[in-house]
Motif scaffolding. Structure first.
Motif, PDB file in Angstrom:
ATOM      1  N   TYR B  32       0.866  -1.166   0.000  1.00  0.00           N
ATOM      2  CA  TYR B  32       0.000   0.000   0.000  1.00  0.00           C
ATOM      3  C   TYR B  32       0.909   1.224   0.000  1.00  0.00           C
ATOM      4  O   TYR B  32       1.974   1.214   0.603  1.00  0.00           O
ATOM      5  CB  TYR B  32      -0.894   0.027   1.246  1.00  0.00           C
ATOM      6  CG  TYR B  32      -1.757  -1.193   1.437  1.00  0.00           C
ATOM      7  CD1 TYR B  32      -1.831  -1.814   2.676  1.00  0.00           C
ATOM      8  CD2 TYR B  32      -2.513  -1.710   0.393  1.00  0.00           C
ATOM      9  CE1 TYR B  32      -2.629  -2.927   2.871  1.00  0.00           C
ATOM     10  CE2 TYR B  32      -3.308  -2.820   0.584  1.00  0.00           C
ATOM     11  CZ  TYR B  32      -3.369  -3.423   1.815  1.00  0.00           C
ATOM     12  OH  TYR B  32      -4.160  -4.526   2.008  1.00  0.00           O
ATOM     13  N   PHE B  34       1.308   5.649   0.210  1.00  0.00           N
ATOM     14  CA  PHE B  34       0.703   6.835   0.811  1.00  0.00           C
ATOM     15  C   PHE B  34       1.562   8.066   0.552  1.00  0.00           C
ATOM     16  O   PHE B  34       2.779   7.971   0.418  1.00  0.00           O
ATOM     17  CB  PHE B  34       0.586   6.668   2.336  1.00  0.00           C
ATOM     18  CG  PHE B  34      -0.163   5.445   2.775  1.00  0.00           C
ATOM     19  CD1 PHE B  34       0.472   4.212   2.818  1.00  0.00           C
ATOM     20  CD2 PHE B  34      -1.491   5.526   3.141  1.00  0.00           C
ATOM     21  CE1 PHE B  34      -0.216   3.068   3.217  1.00  0.00           C
ATOM     22  CE2 PHE B  34      -2.189   4.398   3.547  1.00  0.00           C
ATOM     23  CZ  PHE B  34      -1.543   3.173   3.577  1.00  0.00           C
ATOM     24  N   TYR B  36       1.854  11.804   2.603  1.00  0.00           N
ATOM     25  CA  TYR B  36       1.440  12.653   3.718  1.00  0.00           C
ATOM     26  C   TYR B  36       2.038  14.044   3.509  1.00  0.00           C
ATOM     27  O   TYR B  36       3.118  14.192   2.922  1.00  0.00           O
ATOM     28  CB  TYR B  36       1.962  12.108   5.050  1.00  0.00           C
ATOM     29  CG  TYR B  36       1.209  10.919   5.590  1.00  0.00           C
ATOM     30  CD1 TYR B  36       1.475   9.637   5.128  1.00  0.00           C
ATOM     31  CD2 TYR B  36       0.242  11.075   6.579  1.00  0.00           C
ATOM     32  CE1 TYR B  36       0.784   8.535   5.635  1.00  0.00           C
ATOM     33  CE2 TYR B  36      -0.448   9.985   7.099  1.00  0.00           C
ATOM     34  CZ  TYR B  36      -0.159   8.726   6.614  1.00  0.00           C
ATOM     35  OH  TYR B  36      -0.849   7.649   7.124  1.00  0.00           O
ATOM     36  N   LEU B  44       1.554  15.124  10.627  1.00  0.00           N
ATOM     37  CA  LEU B  44       1.418  14.667   9.242  1.00  0.00           C
ATOM     38  C   LEU B  44      -0.052  14.436   8.931  1.00  0.00           C
ATOM     39  O   LEU B  44      -0.780  13.837   9.717  1.00  0.00           O
ATOM     40  CB  LEU B  44       2.197  13.370   9.023  1.00  0.00           C
ATOM     41  CG  LEU B  44       3.695  13.496   8.768  1.00  0.00           C
ATOM     42  CD1 LEU B  44       4.437  13.940  10.016  1.00  0.00           C
ATOM     43  CD2 LEU B  44       4.260  12.182   8.238  1.00  0.00           C
ATOM     44  N   LEU B  46      -2.776  12.923   6.012  1.00  0.00           N
ATOM     45  CA  LEU B  46      -2.866  12.050   4.854  1.00  0.00           C
ATOM     46  C   LEU B  46      -3.365  12.822   3.636  1.00  0.00           C
ATOM     47  O   LEU B  46      -4.433  13.436   3.670  1.00  0.00           O
ATOM     48  CB  LEU B  46      -3.804  10.889   5.160  1.00  0.00           C
ATOM     49  CG  LEU B  46      -3.978   9.837   4.072  1.00  0.00           C
ATOM     50  CD1 LEU B  46      -2.658   9.107   3.812  1.00  0.00           C
ATOM     51  CD2 LEU B  46      -5.057   8.822   4.468  1.00  0.00           C
ATOM     52  N   LYS B  49      -3.903   7.920  -0.841  1.00  0.00           N
ATOM     53  CA  LYS B  49      -3.415   6.569  -0.623  1.00  0.00           C
ATOM     54  C   LYS B  49      -3.780   5.682  -1.800  1.00  0.00           C
ATOM     55  O   LYS B  49      -4.807   5.902  -2.476  1.00  0.00           O
ATOM     56  CB  LYS B  49      -4.005   5.983   0.660  1.00  0.00           C
ATOM     57  CG  LYS B  49      -5.523   5.877   0.629  1.00  0.00           C
ATOM     58  CD  LYS B  49      -6.084   5.507   1.996  1.00  0.00           C
ATOM     59  CE  LYS B  49      -7.617   5.519   1.939  1.00  0.00           C
ATOM     60  NZ  LYS B  49      -8.240   5.398   3.267  1.00  0.00           N
ATOM     61  N   PHE B  90       5.802  13.615   2.543  1.00  0.00           N
ATOM     62  CA  PHE B  90       6.395  12.317   2.844  1.00  0.00           C
ATOM     63  C   PHE B  90       5.675  11.225   2.068  1.00  0.00           C
ATOM     64  O   PHE B  90       4.447  11.122   2.107  1.00  0.00           O
ATOM     65  CB  PHE B  90       6.285  12.001   4.338  1.00  0.00           C
ATOM     66  CG  PHE B  90       7.114  12.882   5.219  1.00  0.00           C
ATOM     67  CD1 PHE B  90       6.595  14.059   5.738  1.00  0.00           C
ATOM     68  CD2 PHE B  90       8.430  12.544   5.526  1.00  0.00           C
ATOM     69  CE1 PHE B  90       7.358  14.879   6.547  1.00  0.00           C
ATOM     70  CE2 PHE B  90       9.200  13.360   6.341  1.00  0.00           C
ATOM     71  CZ  PHE B  90       8.664  14.527   6.850  1.00  0.00           C
ATOM     72  N   ASN B  94       3.501   0.552   2.873  1.00  0.00           N
ATOM     73  CA  ASN B  94       3.097  -0.432   3.865  1.00  0.00           C
ATOM     74  C   ASN B  94       2.872  -1.752   3.175  1.00  0.00           C
ATOM     75  O   ASN B  94       1.976  -1.874   2.345  1.00  0.00           O
ATOM     76  CB  ASN B  94       1.815   0.028   4.561  1.00  0.00           C
ATOM     77  CG  ASN B  94       1.416  -0.892   5.687  1.00  0.00           C
ATOM     78  OD1 ASN B  94       1.405  -2.099   5.514  1.00  0.00           O
ATOM     79  ND2 ASN B  94       1.102  -0.325   6.822  1.00  0.00           N
ATOM     80  N   GLY B  96       1.745  -4.305   4.471  1.00  0.00           N
ATOM     81  CA  GLY B  96       0.616  -5.001   5.072  1.00  0.00           C
ATOM     82  C   GLY B  96       0.927  -5.468   6.473  1.00  0.00           C
ATOM     83  O   GLY B  96       1.899  -6.154   6.686  1.00  0.00           O
ATOM     84  N   PRO B  99       4.037  -1.378  10.454  1.00  0.00           N
ATOM     85  CA  PRO B  99       3.987   0.088  10.380  1.00  0.00           C
ATOM     86  C   PRO B  99       4.460   0.613   9.029  1.00  0.00           C
ATOM     87  O   PRO B  99       5.212  -0.048   8.310  1.00  0.00           O
ATOM     88  CB  PRO B  99       4.951   0.524  11.487  1.00  0.00           C
ATOM     89  CG  PRO B  99       5.020  -0.625  12.412  1.00  0.00           C
ATOM     90  CD  PRO B  99       4.870  -1.841  11.561  1.00  0.00           C
ATOM     91  N   LEU B 100       4.028   1.817   8.723  1.00  0.00           N
ATOM     92  CA  LEU B 100       4.472   2.471   7.508  1.00  0.00           C
ATOM     93  C   LEU B 100       5.982   2.680   7.523  1.00  0.00           C
ATOM     94  O   LEU B 100       6.577   2.951   8.565  1.00  0.00           O
ATOM     95  CB  LEU B 100       3.791   3.834   7.355  1.00  0.00           C
ATOM     96  CG  LEU B 100       2.281   3.845   7.172  1.00  0.00           C
ATOM     97  CD1 LEU B 100       1.785   5.278   7.046  1.00  0.00           C
ATOM     98  CD2 LEU B 100       1.886   3.053   5.950  1.00  0.00           C
ATOM     99  N   PHE B 102       8.558   5.296   6.016  1.00  0.00           N
ATOM    100  CA  PHE B 102       8.520   6.636   5.431  1.00  0.00           C
ATOM    101  C   PHE B 102       9.813   6.964   4.689  1.00  0.00           C
ATOM    102  O   PHE B 102      10.903   6.512   5.061  1.00  0.00           O
ATOM    103  CB  PHE B 102       8.343   7.683   6.537  1.00  0.00           C
ATOM    104  CG  PHE B 102       6.945   7.754   7.090  1.00  0.00           C
ATOM    105  CD1 PHE B 102       6.562   6.956   8.154  1.00  0.00           C
ATOM    106  CD2 PHE B 102       6.019   8.614   6.529  1.00  0.00           C
ATOM    107  CE1 PHE B 102       5.261   7.023   8.658  1.00  0.00           C
ATOM    108  CE2 PHE B 102       4.727   8.691   7.026  1.00  0.00           C
ATOM    109  CZ  PHE B 102       4.346   7.897   8.089  1.00  0.00           C
TER     110      PHE B 102
END
Lengths: 111, 112
Positions: B32, B34, B36, B44, B46, B49, B90, B94, B96, B99-100, B102
């Motif tokens: 996934y 994203f 930010y 931050l 969003l 996504k 940023f 992810n 899955g 945590p993300l 960055f």
């Protein structure tokens, strides 16, 4: 409009003092994250919880940092004793494994 | 391990000009993606996504991003920037259930 809240927003303290930062995650979110942001290191993950259980705190200096979730509406990050190198902005985020919403941060200055 | 590279640390651009902020990621699994935005002295927020489906994703404030699996990229674009778009952006990935991860951020400065 649900938001992550953090208190205090600003904290100035002297080296050696205990610092406690609090976070109220968005209701219904099952994961809570603590990040630290500095100019030099950027955004660092310190720890995170899922369903209040700590999953990973490998990003934290273990000797002085501790993170807890006493209940679903409160997460805390404690530094004892604080040092000048801990000066940073600390962010809490809540969400799910694939999405995170950030709080406004606590700006910590340790003199 | 997953990693995210934001190719530009700073991007200056004139008001009403288009902008592209570049992001590449490395991952051995589906991810996934994203973007930010962080305005001065704020957390931050969003922007947009990509979870699945259409590779062109539209976000808030007129931003959009395109997922390119073959290039492992997720570049952010806006056709006409405003002074209020000045911020740090940023990119995050992810894979899955973790945590993300960055990127280091891109500082967008819009010049009047």
């Amino acid at each position: 409009d649900a938001r992550v809240t953090q208190t205090p927003r600003h904290k100035v303290t002297e080296m050696g003092q205990e610092v406690t930062m609090r976070c109220q995650p968005i209701l219904g979110h099952n994961t809570v994250f603590w990040y630290r942001q500095t100019m030099m290191q950027g955004l660092e993950l310190l720890a995170y919880f899922r369903n209040r259980a700590p999953l990973d705190d490998s990003g934290m200096p273990k000797d002085r940092f501790s993170a807890e979730m006493p209940d679903a509406t409160l997460a805390t990050l404690k530094i004892q004793p604080s040092e000048p190198r801990d000066s940073a902005v600390y962010f809490c985020a809540s969400g799910f494994s694939y999405e995170q919403y950030f709080g406004p941060g606590t700006r910590l200055t340790v003199t | 391990a997953q990693s995210v590279t934001q190719l530009d640390s700073q991007v200056p651009v004139f008001e009403e000009a288009p902008v592209e902020l570049r992001c590449n990621y490395s991952s051995s699994v589906s991810v996934y993606l994203f973007w930010y935005v962080q305005y001065p002295n704020q957390g931050l927020q969003l922007l947009l996504k990509y979870l699945s489906g259409s590779t062109l994703v539209k976000g808030i404030n007129g931003f959009e991003a395109e997922f390119n699996k073959s290039q492992t990229s997720f570049h952010l674009r806006k056709p006409s920037v405003h002074i209020s778009d000045t911020a740090e952006y940023f990119c995050a990935v992810n894979p899955g259930n973790t945590p993300l991860v960055f990127g280091k951020g891109t500082r967008l400065s819009v010049i009047a």
